[in-house]
Design an enzyme around this catalytic site. Structure first.
Site, PDB file in Angstrom:
ATOM      1  N   SER A 166       0.828  -0.818   0.161  1.00  0.00           N
ATOM      2  CA  SER A 166      -0.236   0.152   0.121  1.00  0.00           C
ATOM      3  C   SER A 166       0.670   0.861   0.195  1.00  0.00           C
ATOM      4  O   SER A 166       2.616   0.988   0.434  1.00  0.00           O
ATOM      5  CB  SER A 166      -0.692   0.352   0.954  1.00  0.00           C
ATOM      6  N   TYR A 179      -2.472  -0.489  10.245  1.00  0.00           N
ATOM      7  CA  TYR A 179      -2.198  -1.078   8.597  1.00  0.00           C
ATOM      8  C   TYR A 179      -1.291  -0.484   8.101  1.00  0.00           C
ATOM      9  O   TYR A 179      -0.060  -1.316   7.566  1.00  0.00           O
ATOM     10  CB  TYR A 179      -3.537  -0.047   7.853  1.00  0.00           C
TER      11      TYR A 179
END
Ligand code: NAD
Length: 283
Positions: A166, A179
């Protein structure tokens, strides 16, 4: 190079964890179009089976769907047993299961003198249980399937792993520390394992998608009532030079490239697919 581009992918078996999700489904369809047999694993068995059914119907190719929990080794081993029986040896692995959750998200982006009375809306209010869940799903949920599905690749000295990272792995976005930390760990692990496997024919790479509107981030990017972009959604679009969210199918060129022999001298990299987000300094 005499061989036809991508011909090495024809008939290869690729396991995709989280394949029932938005990005997983797009990748499964993309590799099926390139001749790969997709094996969709998801904790949501119905979703996994539906993606496989749709691919069989739409492309007239083989596709399989099974339930598996990426955080449970026994469940992964059971899925592997079924795959070896129903489909055959596993050649490729995409670690796609992952995501964020509201329980691991701070309400405030940053602390300021004006919001000091709301300390529990920031770092201090993070629920450790939620933090652990999100960290584990994204990091352990990449490590465990890799442990289970690459052993035979190494024994056969041929295979490729693709981790889904990501933008948060490079620079964390506000509000989502678990995350971000987990995706940074995924990049680090990608490099570590790439080196570990480099001499035995198994390549390990990653892609870092930019911003795609999916189930895991919709609550942060779109106002539930009005359907308009939130302030955060607007900031993302303003920070993406191409000026739009990605379409999950935009990932497929890079996915196919990193799985195929076209990238046979490449291991340990993470390619951003982000409409220019990671290249933009903000001004
Ligand atoms: P999604 O929620 O649509 O898909 C995630 C899938 O993983 C779901 O089908 C879910 O059932 C499955 N899953 C969840 N927990 C699982 C478990 N324990 N075991 C097996 N499967 C499990 O989300 P998405 O946006 O398609 O995300 C896919 C991947 O892409 C994730 O790794 C995510 O972090 C990454 N990613 C997404 C974006 C984005 O903008 N959407 C950006 C960068 C990276």
């Amino acid at each position: 190079m005499k061989e036809k581009l991508l011909s090495d992918l024809k008939g290869k078996v690729c396991v995709i964890t989280g394949g029932g999700g938005v990005i997983g489904t797009a990748m499964a369809r993309g590799i099926a179009e390139a001749g790969v047999i997709p094996v969709i694993l998801d904790i949501n068995e119905e979703a996994a089976r539906k993606v496989a059914d749709d691919i069989r119907a739409d492309y007239n190719v083989k596709a399989f769907g099974y339930r598996a929990n990426v955080l449970d080794r026994e469940s992964l081993e059971a899925a592997k047993k079924s795959i070896l029986k129903d489909v055959g040896e596993i050649d490729l692995l995409i670690n796609g299961a992952g995501g964020n959750a509201p329980q691991a998200t701070t309400k405030l982006e940053e602390l300021t003198e004006d919001n000091l009375l709301q300390l529990d809306d920031g770092f201090f209010g993070l629920q450790l249980e939620g933090f652990q869940k999100v960290f584990d799903l994204n990091f352990m949920g990449t490590l465990l399937p890799t442990l289970v599905f690459t052993r035979e690749m190494v024994e056969r000295k041929k295979g490729a792993v693709l981790n889904i990272s990501s933008m948060n792995s490079y620079k964390p976005l506000t509000k989502i520390p678990a995350y971000s930390a987990a995706k940074a760990a995924v990049n680090n692990f990608t490099e570590w394992l790439a080196v570990h496997f480099a001499k035995v024919g198994v390549r390990v790479n990653a892609i870092a998608p930019g911003f795609f509107l999916t189930n895991q981030n919709r609550f942060l990017l779109v106002d539930e009532k009005s359907g308009d972009l939130t302030g955060r959604g607007q900031k993302i679009i303003a920070s993406t030079p191409m000026g739009k969210f990605g379409d999950p199918a935009d990932l497929n060129g890079t996915v196919i490239y990193l799985l195929s022999d076209m990238s046979r001298f490449i291991t340990g990299i993470c390619i951003p697919v982000d409409g220019g987000y990671s290249a933009f300094g903000g001004v």
